[in-house]
Write a protein that holds these residues in place. Structure first.
Motif, PDB file in Angstrom:
ATOM      1  N   SER A   6      41.357  37.228  41.213  1.00 42.93           N
ATOM      2  CA  SER A   6      42.457  36.363  41.630  1.00 42.93           C
ATOM      3  C   SER A   6      43.779  36.711  40.956  1.00 42.93           C
ATOM      4  O   SER A   6      44.825  36.257  41.394  1.00 42.93           O
ATOM      5  CB  SER A   6      42.110  34.900  41.353  1.00 42.93           C
ATOM      6  OG  SER A   6      41.845  34.715  39.984  1.00 42.93           O
ATOM      7  N   ALA A  55      52.192  35.639  45.082  1.00 43.93           N
ATOM      8  CA  ALA A  55      50.969  35.595  45.891  1.00 43.93           C
ATOM      9  C   ALA A  55      50.919  36.805  46.816  1.00 43.93           C
ATOM     10  O   ALA A  55      51.962  37.290  47.281  1.00 43.93           O
ATOM     11  CB  ALA A  55      50.939  34.315  46.714  1.00 43.93           C
ATOM     12  N   LEU A  57      50.398  37.464  50.221  1.00 44.23           N
ATOM     13  CA  LEU A  57      50.423  36.601  51.407  1.00 44.23           C
ATOM     14  C   LEU A  57      49.454  37.076  52.488  1.00 44.23           C
ATOM     15  O   LEU A  57      48.715  36.279  53.048  1.00 44.23           O
ATOM     16  CB  LEU A  57      51.841  36.517  51.968  1.00 44.23           C
ATOM     17  CG  LEU A  57      52.868  35.886  51.029  1.00 44.23           C
ATOM     18  CD1 LEU A  57      54.265  35.962  51.637  1.00 44.23           C
ATOM     19  CD2 LEU A  57      52.484  34.438  50.729  1.00 44.23           C
ATOM     20  N   VAL A  73      41.808  38.456  51.325  1.00 39.08           N
ATOM     21  CA  VAL A  73      43.204  38.483  51.787  1.00 39.08           C
ATOM     22  C   VAL A  73      43.228  38.803  53.284  1.00 39.08           C
ATOM     23  O   VAL A  73      42.606  39.768  53.730  1.00 39.08           O
ATOM     24  CB  VAL A  73      44.028  39.533  51.005  1.00 39.08           C
ATOM     25  CG1 VAL A  73      45.473  39.563  51.484  1.00 39.08           C
ATOM     26  CG2 VAL A  73      43.974  39.252  49.508  1.00 39.08           C
ATOM     27  N   ASP A 122      54.767  37.593  47.865  1.00 34.01           N
ATOM     28  CA  ASP A 122      55.660  36.451  48.096  1.00 34.01           C
ATOM     29  C   ASP A 122      56.846  36.511  47.140  1.00 34.01           C
ATOM     30  O   ASP A 122      57.105  35.594  46.364  1.00 34.01           O
ATOM     31  CB  ASP A 122      54.894  35.138  47.940  1.00 34.01           C
ATOM     32  CG  ASP A 122      55.687  33.949  48.467  1.00 34.01           C
ATOM     33  OD1 ASP A 122      56.752  34.163  49.085  1.00 34.01           O
ATOM     34  OD2 ASP A 122      55.246  32.807  48.257  1.00 34.01           O
ATOM     35  N   ARG A 168      40.775  35.209  47.851  1.00 37.93           N
ATOM     36  CA  ARG A 168      41.751  34.432  48.626  1.00 37.93           C
ATOM     37  C   ARG A 168      42.687  33.774  47.625  1.00 37.93           C
ATOM     38  O   ARG A 168      42.236  33.250  46.600  1.00 37.93           O
ATOM     39  CB  ARG A 168      41.035  33.373  49.451  1.00 37.93           C
ATOM     40  CG  ARG A 168      41.977  32.496  50.238  1.00 37.93           C
ATOM     41  CD  ARG A 168      41.193  31.586  51.106  1.00 37.93           C
ATOM     42  NE  ARG A 168      40.260  32.427  51.841  1.00 37.93           N
ATOM     43  CZ  ARG A 168      39.805  32.195  53.054  1.00 37.93           C
ATOM     44  NH1 ARG A 168      40.186  31.122  53.680  1.00 37.93           N
ATOM     45  NH2 ARG A 168      38.984  33.006  53.646  1.00 37.93           N
ATOM     46  N   GLY A 169      43.982  33.842  47.874  1.00 41.62           N
ATOM     47  CA  GLY A 169      44.952  33.264  46.951  1.00 41.62           C
ATOM     48  C   GLY A 169      45.263  34.148  45.763  1.00 41.62           C
ATOM     49  O   GLY A 169      45.865  33.675  44.788  1.00 41.62           O
ATOM     50  N   VAL A 171      47.026  36.611  43.199  1.00 40.31           N
ATOM     51  CA  VAL A 171      48.430  36.754  42.826  1.00 40.31           C
ATOM     52  C   VAL A 171      48.607  38.001  41.975  1.00 40.31           C
ATOM     53  O   VAL A 171      47.680  38.460  41.311  1.00 40.31           O
ATOM     54  CB  VAL A 171      48.981  35.515  42.058  1.00 40.31           C
ATOM     55  CG1 VAL A 171      48.934  34.278  42.904  1.00 40.31           C
ATOM     56  CG2 VAL A 171      48.246  35.313  40.756  1.00 40.31           C
TER      57      VAL A 171
END
Length: 175
Positions: A6, A55, A57, A73, A122, A168-169, A171
């Protein structure tokens, strides 16, 4: 199932501001940065890789090449007419566009393989400010890890190993 990653952390290499190390879980790989290195205040065209926490995206992949696995992702097939607007005066600044477009300076469908698998960070996307940087991606590096325009880039072989482990998510923390 292996643990999903993550957090991707990017730090500069001493004595070469256009190079860095990307670490994520068990991965520690070389990366290319912008020629100005990691910058605290990002400006359009400054050649800097922005400091911050961004993030991932979504990602783009070339559908005419082997489909990559990117785990958590979202991946979108890239179109041949895919571009990205880098004109701060345009209402489409730092957004994907269809080519031809007079306000677009980044062609996504490239012959050099850099964007065969590209993740949109992001950075100045969800909360845009004109001139604060556009098209900051996590993508594939050129041979020799020559500088990017401000993105973070790793080798294709490292990306093939890392991408399937992304959560997922996920960064990217730069700096």
């Amino acid at each position: 199932m292996p643990k999903r990653l993550s957090l991707l952390r990017v730090r500069p290499v001493a004595l070469n501001r256009a190079r860095g190390w990307l670490t994520a879980g068990p991965f520690r790989v070389a990366c290319a940065l912008g020629p100005a290195g990691i910058v605290r205040v990002k400006r359009e065209g400054d050649g800097g890789t922005p400091v911050g926490r961004f993030a991932l995206l979504w990602g783009y992949y070339r559908p005419d090449r082997p489909r990559p696995d990117a785990a958590g992702v979202l991946l979108k097939a890239m179109r041949r007419d895919q571009g990205w607007c880098e004109d701060p005066t345009s209402p489409r600044y730092n957004r994907p566009v269809r080519l031809p477009a007079t306000d677009c300076t980044d062609k996504m469908w490239r012959d050099d393989h850099l964007y065969d698998l590209t993740f949109v960070l992001d950075q100045n996307f969800s909360r845009r400010a004109k001139g604060r940087g556009s098209a900051i991606f996590f993508h594939l590096a050129r041979p020799g890890f020559t500088p990017t325009a401000g993105c973070v880039a790793i080798s294709a072989s490292d990306m093939r190993k890392l991408a399937p482990s992304l959560a997922r998510g996920a960064v990217m923390k730069i700096g």
